[in-house]
Design an enzyme around this catalytic site. Structure first.
Site, PDB file in Angstrom:
ATOM      1  N   GLU A 205       6.429   1.451   4.644  1.00  0.00           N
ATOM      2  CA  GLU A 205       5.210   0.737   5.281  1.00  0.00           C
ATOM      3  C   GLU A 205       5.268  -0.664   5.462  1.00  0.00           C
ATOM      4  O   GLU A 205       4.610  -1.499   4.910  1.00  0.00           O
ATOM      5  CB  GLU A 205       3.963   1.200   5.033  1.00  0.00           C
ATOM      6  CG  GLU A 205       2.791   0.623   5.911  1.00  0.00           C
ATOM      7  CD  GLU A 205       1.373   1.154   5.431  1.00  0.00           C
ATOM      8  OE1 GLU A 205       0.477   0.888   6.386  1.00  0.00           O
ATOM      9  OE2 GLU A 205       1.128   1.339   4.165  1.00  0.00           O
TER      10      GLU A 205
ATOM     11  N   LYS B 267       6.052   4.224   8.156  1.00  0.00           N
ATOM     12  CA  LYS B 267       4.891   4.165   8.466  1.00  0.00           C
ATOM     13  C   LYS B 267       4.777   2.666   9.120  1.00  0.00           C
ATOM     14  O   LYS B 267       4.651   1.852   8.253  1.00  0.00           O
ATOM     15  CB  LYS B 267       3.622   4.253   7.324  1.00  0.00           C
ATOM     16  CG  LYS B 267       2.334   4.384   7.914  1.00  0.00           C
ATOM     17  CD  LYS B 267       1.353   4.625   6.833  1.00  0.00           C
ATOM     18  CE  LYS B 267      -0.086   4.446   7.484  1.00  0.00           C
ATOM     19  NZ  LYS B 267      -1.249   4.960   6.653  1.00  0.00           N
TER      20      LYS B 267
END
Length: 362
Positions: free
Chosen positions: A200, A237
């Site tokens: 992420e 992500k």
């Protein structure tokens, strides 16, 4: 038996044959995360975000004292969401948990076990310990002490994958490359334990040069993917991009399991609208998922709010049809068309260039 099985096969657990051979629902979890319609519920608020999440839920700071009581209140909120009948694997693929949630119980069962066995929702674990000070326009992850021990506990608890967050604030190429490098380094340690990492590297939606940040990030992530072995699989992500379908190249890479989107400060309606413009991305929303849920709501009101949020995010995350996906690829992805349509007079010439003489066929 599952933790030992994973350990004995790591990092080969992601080989297709190993996946199917693994007991305990591992292959079912893999199929669900990789291919089913739905989204990930991000229930991993921690540190500074916990108090804000509780305030939005209707619990004031005066209702708890200290870190332990705050996390108790947070666990009550998460448990209420997870135990609700509208929270289930029909629309929700997985849930990202904070470490303290993994260590506690829901419905008299360990949290990860409850998610999978009672809800058919795949459990993920947030593993980062927050952000370092900003340097070169980015915030790397702080060091993660005892990471191997945490991953071992996750495997033993039935966790499927992990998530780790860093932040990009400006289009500094050196900083963005450092973010990607750190994400892949941690990701490979996760893979070595038989888990699937969600990388992420968030781009701040308030960045003045957000579009440039995202292009530099895409280049750095593609470079990182090229260095992975064929059995090293990752998820991403990412912030919803300024340019729709920017991250199609990531989705098409054989080492990518799935690309999910964070809401990043957008409200639910706006986040869903942007998500719908990005073919193949699915949601992994936190505040945009829990918005409107309140401690003082009756169970009927709470269930209605949860159902409406789940349905809106689910519909925005629906897998597109093949024609739509092909159109998005043709319109937005960098690349070229391979012309393999030699026929007639050009066929013999193509064969000669390939090294096959006319004497070799009749």
């Amino acid at each position: 038996q599952v933790p030992q099985q994973r350990e004995s096969q790591a990092p080969n657990i992601l080989n297709s044959f190993a996946i199917m051979a693994a007991p305990g629902g591992w292959y079912e979890q893999w199929k669900k995360v990789a291919w089913q319609d739905g989204f990930l519920a991000a229930l991993d608020q921690s540190g500074g975000s916990t108090g804000k999440a509780l305030r939005l839920y209707g619990i004031a700071e005066s209702e708890y004292t200290g870190e332990t009581e705050m996390m108790d209140k947070m666990h009550e909120m998460r448990s209420r969401i997870i135990k609700n009948p509208k929270f289930n694997g029909a629309r929700i693929l997985g849930a990202i948990l904070f470490e303290a949630t993994m260590d506690r119980e829901i419905g008299g069962m360990p949290s990860a076990k409850y998610l999978w066995e009672q809800k058919n929702v795949v459990p993920f674990l947030k593993i980062d310990k927050g952000l370092a000070e900003e340097k070169d326009g980015v915030q790397l992850m702080k060091d993660i002490p005892m990471l191997d021990e945490l991953l071992d506990r996750g495997v033993a608890a039935g966790i499927f994958g992990t998530k780790e967050r860093s932040v990009i604030k400006s289009a500094n190429e050196a900083g963005i490359k450092a973010v990607a490098k750190q994400q892949f380094e941690i990701g490979r340690r996760v893979i070595a334990k038989g888990l699937v990492p969600i990388l992420e590297p968030e781009v701040d939606i308030k960045a003045a040069d957000k579009d440039a940040c995202e292009q530099l990030l895409l280049d750095a992530l593609m470079e990182g993917l090229r260095e992975l072995g064929p059995e090293e699989k990752v998820m991403f992500k990412l912030t919803l991009p300024t340019k729709p379908n920017l991250y199609l190249p990531l989705m098409g890479h054989p080492n990518t399991v799935r690309v999910v989107a964070l809401s990043g400060g957008y409200g639910r309606d706006e986040a869903c609208k942007i998500l719908e413009q990005n073919t193949g991305m699915i949601a992994s929303f936190s505040r945009a998922f829990t918005a409107g849920m309140h401690a003082q709501q009756s169970e009927e009101e709470f269930t209605k709010t949860l159902d409406e949020s789940t349905e809106a995010i689910y519909q925005a995350s629906r897998t597109p049809g093949q024609k739509q996906e092909q159109m998005a690829k043709a319109l937005h992805q960098d690349g070229f068309l391979a012309a393999l349509d030699q026929s007639g007079g050009s066929t013999g010439k193509a064969l000669r260039l390939y090294g096959i003489a006319e004497s070799e066929y009749t």
